[in-house]
Design a protein around this motif. Structure first.
Motif, PDB file in Angstrom:
ATOM      1  N   UNK A  64       0.730  -1.276   0.131  1.00  0.00           N
ATOM      2  CA  UNK A  64       0.060  -0.100   0.029  1.00  0.00           C
ATOM      3  C   UNK A  64       0.951   1.434   0.111  1.00  0.00           C
ATOM      4  N   UNK A  65       0.458   2.156  -0.704  1.00  0.00           N
ATOM      5  CA  UNK A  65       1.097   3.486  -0.987  1.00  0.00           C
ATOM      6  C   UNK A  65       0.884   4.403   0.013  1.00  0.00           C
ATOM      7  N   UNK A  66      -0.547   4.585   0.475  1.00  0.00           N
ATOM      8  CA  UNK A  66      -0.618   5.412   1.638  1.00  0.00           C
ATOM      9  C   UNK A  66      -1.781   4.798   2.512  1.00  0.00           C
ATOM     10  N   UNK A  67      -2.271   5.541   3.475  1.00  0.00           N
ATOM     11  CA  UNK A  67      -3.338   4.872   4.600  1.00  0.00           C
ATOM     12  C   UNK A  67      -4.643   5.330   3.743  1.00  0.00           C
ATOM     13  N   UNK A 114     -13.575   1.322 -14.023  1.00  0.00           N
ATOM     14  CA  UNK A 114     -13.163   2.581 -13.447  1.00  0.00           C
ATOM     15  C   UNK A 114     -13.256   2.485 -12.054  1.00  0.00           C
ATOM     16  N   UNK A 115     -14.476   1.912 -11.341  1.00  0.00           N
ATOM     17  CA  UNK A 115     -14.725   1.811  -9.868  1.00  0.00           C
ATOM     18  C   UNK A 115     -13.869   0.792  -9.453  1.00  0.00           C
ATOM     19  N   UNK A 116     -13.434  -0.251  -9.991  1.00  0.00           N
ATOM     20  CA  UNK A 116     -12.461  -1.124  -9.349  1.00  0.00           C
ATOM     21  C   UNK A 116     -11.248  -0.729  -9.497  1.00  0.00           C
ATOM     22  N   UNK A 117     -10.754   0.111 -10.350  1.00  0.00           N
ATOM     23  CA  UNK A 117      -9.370   0.722 -10.392  1.00  0.00           C
ATOM     24  C   UNK A 117      -9.396   1.871  -9.345  1.00  0.00           C
ATOM     25  N   UNK A 118     -10.273   2.615  -9.385  1.00  0.00           N
ATOM     26  CA  UNK A 118     -10.374   3.434  -8.147  1.00  0.00           C
ATOM     27  C   UNK A 118     -10.013   3.067  -6.942  1.00  0.00           C
ATOM     28  N   UNK A 119     -10.743   1.798  -6.520  1.00  0.00           N
ATOM     29  CA  UNK A 119     -10.435   1.214  -5.276  1.00  0.00           C
ATOM     30  C   UNK A 119      -9.135   0.435  -5.175  1.00  0.00           C
ATOM     31  N   UNK A 120      -8.412   0.172  -6.397  1.00  0.00           N
ATOM     32  CA  UNK A 120      -7.258  -0.349  -6.420  1.00  0.00           C
ATOM     33  C   UNK A 120      -6.008   0.783  -6.391  1.00  0.00           C
ATOM     34  N   UNK A 121      -6.281   2.113  -6.150  1.00  0.00           N
ATOM     35  CA  UNK A 121      -5.294   3.235  -6.260  1.00  0.00           C
ATOM     36  C   UNK A 121      -4.320   2.879  -4.973  1.00  0.00           C
ATOM     37  N   UNK A 123      -2.829   0.232  -4.027  1.00  0.00           N
ATOM     38  CA  UNK A 123      -1.717  -0.752  -4.377  1.00  0.00           C
ATOM     39  C   UNK A 123      -0.828  -0.205  -5.706  1.00  0.00           C
ATOM     40  N   UNK A 124      -1.369   0.364  -6.666  1.00  0.00           N
ATOM     41  CA  UNK A 124      -0.645   0.656  -7.726  1.00  0.00           C
ATOM     42  C   UNK A 124      -1.512   1.838  -8.398  1.00  0.00           C
ATOM     43  N   UNK A 125      -1.014   3.095  -7.846  1.00  0.00           N
ATOM     44  CA  UNK A 125      -1.596   4.279  -8.500  1.00  0.00           C
ATOM     45  C   UNK A 125      -1.493   4.752  -9.739  1.00  0.00           C
ATOM     46  N   UNK A 126      -0.335   4.297 -10.242  1.00  0.00           N
ATOM     47  CA  UNK A 126       0.220   4.869 -11.696  1.00  0.00           C
ATOM     48  C   UNK A 126      -0.752   4.248 -12.549  1.00  0.00           C
ATOM     49  N   UNK A 128      -3.483   2.172 -11.914  1.00  0.00           N
ATOM     50  CA  UNK A 128      -4.924   2.492 -11.797  1.00  0.00           C
ATOM     51  C   UNK A 128      -5.400   3.483 -12.319  1.00  0.00           C
ATOM     52  N   UNK A 129      -4.346   4.721 -12.367  1.00  0.00           N
ATOM     53  CA  UNK A 129      -4.894   5.789 -13.191  1.00  0.00           C
ATOM     54  C   UNK A 129      -4.816   5.448 -14.582  1.00  0.00           C
ATOM     55  N   UNK A 130      -3.782   4.678 -15.232  1.00  0.00           N
ATOM     56  CA  UNK A 130      -3.695   4.461 -16.545  1.00  0.00           C
ATOM     57  C   UNK A 130      -4.948   3.790 -16.990  1.00  0.00           C
ATOM     58  N   UNK A 131      -5.419   2.666 -16.214  1.00  0.00           N
ATOM     59  CA  UNK A 131      -6.608   1.987 -16.439  1.00  0.00           C
ATOM     60  C   UNK A 131      -7.793   2.878 -16.410  1.00  0.00           C
ATOM     61  N   UNK A 132      -7.894   3.647 -15.511  1.00  0.00           N
ATOM     62  CA  UNK A 132      -9.068   4.498 -15.508  1.00  0.00           C
ATOM     63  C   UNK A 132      -9.168   5.203 -16.895  1.00  0.00           C
ATOM     64  N   UNK A 133      -7.989   6.013 -17.152  1.00  0.00           N
ATOM     65  CA  UNK A 133      -7.988   6.926 -18.598  1.00  0.00           C
ATOM     66  C   UNK A 133      -8.353   5.942 -19.646  1.00  0.00           C
ATOM     67  N   UNK A 134      -7.741   4.875 -19.710  1.00  0.00           N
ATOM     68  CA  UNK A 134      -8.373   3.947 -20.867  1.00  0.00           C
ATOM     69  C   UNK A 134      -9.973   3.905 -20.710  1.00  0.00           C
ATOM     70  N   UNK A 135     -10.337   3.390 -19.668  1.00  0.00           N
ATOM     71  CA  UNK A 135     -11.724   3.129 -19.359  1.00  0.00           C
ATOM     72  C   UNK A 135     -12.790   4.342 -20.087  1.00  0.00           C
TER      73      UNK A 135
END
Length: 151
Positions: A64-67, A114-121, A123-126, A128-135
């Protein structure tokens, strides 16, 4: 028979050529956008599959990157991402083949992704953001193309 008045041209029913051209024939941007959305959905599905396999195989691969408020079991996330990725790949193939169910399913799955990748932020923020942009692009491309909706 058409009626005329002095100084006017005969009135004939006119076809709305703008509407026919707009809705009847696909523009290169619309057709290319849908094909690109299908390819991006395939790519997003493959990324989800890889993220899922990594999360299932080793629980310590992701840190996890943050809390964050959202705390989930990483193995459970791995299975969720794996299944979502497989369904995204199947839907991407359906979009590329022009199957009628694939466009609506593609929009719905992109929203879920988009929702799943938002919740995945956490663990892998970059990624997850790439996947959100694709979606987001997939949703836009599939919702703005009206060429197949009129046939």
């Amino acid at each position: 028979m058409t009626s005329t008045t002095p100084g006017a041209t005969p009135s004939t029913p006119q076809q709305n050529t703008d509407r026919t051209a707009h809705h009847g024939t696909p523009t290169p941007w619309a057709a290319g956008g849908v094909a690109f959305a299908g390819v991006l959905l395939l790519l997003d599905g493959i990324l989800c599959i890889l993220k899922g396999i990594a999360a299932i195989a080793e629980n310590d691969v992701y840190a996890e990157v943050g809390d964050y408020v959202f705390k989930f079991n990483l193995s459970a996330w791995g299975w969720i991402l794996l299944v979502l990725g497989i369904v995204l790949v199947v839907t991407g193939v359906g979009i590329l083949k022009g199957l009628p169910w694939a466009r609506a399913m593609g929009v719905a799955l992109a929203v879920i992704s988009v929702v799943a990748n938002f919740l995945w932020l956490p663990y892998q923020p970059i990624w997850a953001l790439v996947s959100i942009a694709i979606d987001v692009f997939v949703i836009w491309a599939l919702c703005t193309d009206r060429t197949r909706a009129t046939h």
